[in-house]
Design an enzyme around this catalytic site. Sequence first.
Site, PDB file in Angstrom:
ATOM      1  N   ARG A 101     -14.235  -4.893 -11.371  1.00 42.95           N
ATOM      2  CA  ARG A 101     -14.145  -4.106 -10.139  1.00 42.95           C
ATOM      3  C   ARG A 101     -15.008  -2.845 -10.253  1.00 42.95           C
ATOM      4  O   ARG A 101     -14.903  -2.089 -11.224  1.00 42.95           O
ATOM      5  CB  ARG A 101     -12.691  -3.709  -9.852  1.00 42.95           C
ATOM      6  CG  ARG A 101     -11.705  -4.863  -9.771  1.00 42.95           C
ATOM      7  CD  ARG A 101     -11.866  -5.696  -8.521  1.00 42.95           C
ATOM      8  NE  ARG A 101     -11.371  -5.045  -7.343  1.00 42.95           N
ATOM      9  CZ  ARG A 101     -10.106  -5.101  -6.926  1.00 42.95           C
ATOM     10  NH1 ARG A 101      -9.194  -5.773  -7.614  1.00 42.95           N
ATOM     11  NH2 ARG A 101      -9.742  -4.498  -5.816  1.00 42.95           N
ATOM     12  N   ASP A 121      -8.370  -6.830   4.210  1.00 47.02           N
ATOM     13  CA  ASP A 121      -7.384  -7.714   3.582  1.00 47.02           C
ATOM     14  C   ASP A 121      -6.956  -8.851   4.503  1.00 47.02           C
ATOM     15  O   ASP A 121      -6.378  -9.836   4.056  1.00 47.02           O
ATOM     16  CB  ASP A 121      -6.155  -6.921   3.133  1.00 47.02           C
ATOM     17  CG  ASP A 121      -6.412  -6.131   1.863  1.00 47.02           C
ATOM     18  OD1 ASP A 121      -7.419  -6.408   1.181  1.00 47.02           O
ATOM     19  OD2 ASP A 121      -5.608  -5.235   1.545  1.00 47.02           O
ATOM     20  N   SER A 161     -12.114   2.546   0.125  1.00 49.07           N
ATOM     21  CA  SER A 161     -11.306   3.690   0.546  1.00 49.07           C
ATOM     22  C   SER A 161     -10.402   4.167  -0.585  1.00 49.07           C
ATOM     23  O   SER A 161      -9.932   5.308  -0.569  1.00 49.07           O
ATOM     24  CB  SER A 161     -10.459   3.317   1.755  1.00 49.07           C
ATOM     25  OG  SER A 161      -9.514   2.312   1.421  1.00 49.07           O
ATOM     26  N   GLN A 162     -10.153   3.298  -1.578  1.00 44.97           N
ATOM     27  CA  GLN A 162      -9.284   3.683  -2.697  1.00 44.97           C
ATOM     28  C   GLN A 162      -9.873   4.840  -3.496  1.00 44.97           C
ATOM     29  O   GLN A 162      -9.133   5.645  -4.064  1.00 44.97           O
ATOM     30  CB  GLN A 162      -9.033   2.479  -3.600  1.00 44.97           C
ATOM     31  CG  GLN A 162      -8.187   1.402  -2.942  1.00 44.97           C
ATOM     32  CD  GLN A 162      -8.141   0.121  -3.744  1.00 44.97           C
ATOM     33  OE1 GLN A 162      -8.851  -0.060  -4.732  1.00 44.97           O
ATOM     34  NE2 GLN A 162      -7.289  -0.806  -3.325  1.00 44.97           N
ATOM     35  N   LYS A 192     -13.177  -7.278  -3.700  1.00 47.04           N
ATOM     36  CA  LYS A 192     -11.728  -7.302  -3.891  1.00 47.04           C
ATOM     37  C   LYS A 192     -11.418  -8.075  -5.179  1.00 47.04           C
ATOM     38  O   LYS A 192     -12.232  -8.140  -6.091  1.00 47.04           O
ATOM     39  CB  LYS A 192     -11.061  -7.932  -2.667  1.00 47.04           C
ATOM     40  CG  LYS A 192     -11.240  -7.134  -1.374  1.00 47.04           C
ATOM     41  CD  LYS A 192     -10.396  -5.873  -1.386  1.00 47.04           C
ATOM     42  CE  LYS A 192     -10.440  -5.154  -0.046  1.00 47.04           C
ATOM     43  NZ  LYS A 192      -9.527  -3.989  -0.027  1.00 47.04           N
ATOM     44  N   SER A 220       0.820  -1.212   0.000  1.00 42.43           N
ATOM     45  CA  SER A 220       0.000   0.000   0.000  1.00 42.43           C
ATOM     46  C   SER A 220       0.853   1.261   0.000  1.00 42.43           C
ATOM     47  O   SER A 220       0.591   2.216  -0.745  1.00 42.43           O
ATOM     48  CB  SER A 220      -0.929   0.002   1.217  1.00 42.43           C
ATOM     49  OG  SER A 220      -1.829  -1.068   1.167  1.00 42.43           O
TER      50      SER A 220
END
Length: 425
Positions: A122, A315, A168-169, A342, A22
Amino acid sequence: MDLQVEKISRIGGSIKAPASKSYSHRAFIAAALAEGQSVLKDPLYSEDTLATLEACEQLGALFQRYPDKCIVQGTAGYIRTPDNVIDVKNSGTSVRILSSVAAIAPRANYTIFTGDESLRKRPMQDLIDALENLGVTIYSSQSNGTPPIIVKGGFDGGETDIKGDVSSQFISSIIMAAPYSKKPVTLNVRGTFVSKPYVNMTLSVISKFGIDFEYDTTNVPEYSSYYIEPQKYEATEYIIEGDYSSASYMIAAAAMIPSSITIKNLFSDSMQGDKVILDIIEKMGATVKVSDTEVHIESDGQLKAFDINLENAPDLLPTVAVLMAEAEGTSVITGVEHARYKETDRVHNCAIELSNVGIEVEEMKDGLIIKGNPTGGVVNSHLDHRMVMAFYVLGLKTGNIIIKDAACYDVSFPNFLDVMNEISE
């Protein structure tokens, strides 16, 4: 590649945790946006992070790669339009953060992002909607809210809202691009804010590269607001810390198998949400000692059942699921509905594969109920790196586990097998 996992009797030694995936993503992007030359120490070169690095090269930054550092000549925000479509393979972080970054390119130009079959499923619509409110022209090429994504240059700024319960990305994406908007950006996060530690990591990185921001939580429930004025990223020297996500497999193995191990390069003051793995194994029965830059774990391999909400560390779902599979009693994981979006639907696929190794498991909308005592079996990786590594750890304890299509651990932890062999006794 299919992988047969052999049972071992002990975990021990001293090992360095791999660099954070990250932080590496975010540092590569910040350095690419900076004015001048940055030096990134201890970066992770994995399939996912290389997707970001190579995309940043196509957008105009220059990278010199060395084993222990990466030297980056930044663009100062003068993003160029790539000659070709940018293929980010399986990296959701890459496509999501860089979709906003591509919008700061010259207004007449278009950038196109695509990836593998999994990535093209996604969800991106919430980010698309939020960016459109900031004057960005952005499309899903199939008009279904998923990649391929087409971004036209031009980032006006202004105010926009985004839901906090999907990824959150999306929030990190707008925050990282906002300094190069034409006018200030106000980003309001509405509703439940999942995986917030990842946004805090983003803020930590951009601040190290000279970006100022304001953050308002007020007293209004389920509301956060970020304010960023136009400014430039500044080149810097940046050390990338160890990755609690990748280290979680070593940590889990040390908890479920008799052990005495030291894991270096894990910072006690880390903002990584996955640091909670240390609290989890301690409550399940392991002994954990934490210093500034390393963690020492001892365990007799006997674990107790435990309930946990993983809303801020999704994760960890596969890792914690296999820990619970080895615990005595019934454990519950909640708060991970967003883990269904994910690389795969991790909630559903964890339930399937736990059943395949003899575990009693009940799938809920936002988690799993797990009753321990695995017997072994054949596990489908679903081409998900975290599924491979988690079930590999379970195999070290139980033996009699075969993982199908296991090579995808390269996505985040290229030397995973070498590391696990080094600490196995």
